[in-house]
Design a protein around this motif. Structure first.
Motif, mmCIF file in Angstrom:
data_model
loop_
_atom_site.group_PDB
_atom_site.id
_atom_site.type_symbol
_atom_site.label_atom_id
_atom_site.label_comp_id
_atom_site.label_asym_id
_atom_site.label_seq_id
_atom_site.Cartn_x
_atom_site.Cartn_y
_atom_site.Cartn_z
ATOM 1 N N ALA A 126 64.292 63.617 109.158
ATOM 2 C CA ALA A 126 65.140 64.008 108.025
ATOM 3 C C ALA A 126 65.356 62.845 107.060
ATOM 4 O O ALA A 126 65.491 61.692 107.479
ATOM 5 N N LYS A 127 65.394 63.170 105.779
ATOM 6 C CA LYS A 127 65.729 62.185 104.742
ATOM 7 C C LYS A 127 67.253 62.099 104.702
ATOM 8 O O LYS A 127 67.927 62.915 104.068
ATOM 9 N N LEU A 128 67.792 61.115 105.404
ATOM 10 C CA LEU A 128 69.230 61.060 105.643
ATOM 11 C C LEU A 128 70.065 60.903 104.381
ATOM 12 O O LEU A 128 71.150 61.470 104.291
ATOM 13 N N GLY A 129 69.584 60.175 103.409
ATOM 14 C CA GLY A 129 70.349 60.015 102.169
ATOM 15 C C GLY A 129 70.622 61.357 101.512
ATOM 16 O O GLY A 129 71.750 61.641 101.100
ATOM 17 N N LEU A 130 69.585 62.191 101.427
ATOM 18 C CA LEU A 130 69.752 63.525 100.832
ATOM 19 C C LEU A 130 70.624 64.416 101.706
ATOM 20 O O LEU A 130 71.459 65.166 101.201
ATOM 21 N N VAL A 131 70.446 64.315 103.022
ATOM 22 C CA VAL A 131 71.254 65.106 103.952
ATOM 23 C C VAL A 131 72.731 64.728 103.811
ATOM 24 O O VAL A 131 73.602 65.604 103.742
ATOM 25 N N PHE A 132 73.026 63.427 103.735
ATOM 26 C CA PHE A 132 74.422 62.981 103.591
ATOM 27 C C PHE A 132 75.028 63.508 102.293
ATOM 28 O O PHE A 132 76.191 63.918 102.261
ATOM 29 N N LEU A 133 74.254 63.499 101.216
ATOM 30 C CA LEU A 133 74.737 63.991 99.929
ATOM 31 C C LEU A 133 75.048 65.491 100.000
ATOM 32 O O LEU A 133 76.126 65.932 99.587
ATOM 33 N N ASP A 134 74.107 66.267 100.538
ATOM 34 C CA ASP A 134 74.327 67.712 100.683
ATOM 35 C C ASP A 134 75.519 67.996 101.592
ATOM 36 O O ASP A 134 76.322 68.889 101.330
ATOM 37 N N MET A 135 75.630 67.210 102.640
ATOM 38 C CA MET A 135 76.713 67.397 103.604
ATOM 39 C C MET A 135 78.066 67.084 102.957
ATOM 40 O O MET A 135 79.044 67.799 103.166
ATOM 41 N N LYS A 136 78.107 66.018 102.162
ATOM 42 C CA LYS A 136 79.359 65.648 101.488
ATOM 43 C C LYS A 136 79.800 66.751 100.531
ATOM 44 O O LYS A 136 80.972 67.119 100.495
ATOM 45 N N ARG A 137 78.859 67.289 99.770
ATOM 46 C CA ARG A 137 79.179 68.370 98.834
ATOM 47 C C ARG A 137 79.717 69.597 99.586
ATOM 48 O O ARG A 137 80.696 70.216 99.170
#
Length: 120
Positions: free
Chosen positions: A100-111
């Motif tokens: 997983a591309k964690l940076g993008l996952v963290f962003l989606d998760m935060k939203r």
């Protein structure tokens, strides 16, 4: 209905990234509020483990002078389990693929966590 809105946000989170395989919103005491989990995953177990891990992570952050925690992450050979607070009453837990591309996952998760916390 609020439950439908929770469900829609989780479904959107799962479909927003090919890396996210499952997600769940869990109360801080471990009860499942809403989930988008694959068949065969025990919701009660996910709820209890998520609440326990986030609580331990929060305690470790405080006692080891790391401040308030952003997320708790478990990396396994088949992917990640990532937990993040969603307001003060709930935990957002997701399961991802191993690459997983964690940076993008963290962003989606935060939203998603912010959207969910407004509904709680």
């Amino acid at each position: 209905m609020r439950t439908d809105m929770f469900q829609q946000i989780l479904n959107d989170l799962n479909s927003s990234s090919a890396d996210v395989e499952a997600s769940a919103l869990i109360s801080t005491d471990g009860l499942m509020i809403a989930s988008a989990l694959p068949a065969g995953i025990d919701e009660d177990r996910v709820g209890a483990m998520s609440a326990a891990l986030l609580s331990l992570g929060d305690r470790a952050g405080r006692e080891l002078a790391r401040g308030s925690i952003e997320r708790v992450m478990v990396q396994g050979e088949k992917g990640y389990v990532i937990m993040s607070a969603s307001g003060t009453e709930a935990v957002l837990t997701i399961l991802t693929k191993p690459n997983a591309k964690l940076g993008l996952v963290f962003l989606d998760m935060k939203r998603a966590a912010e959207a969910l916390s407004k509904l709680i």
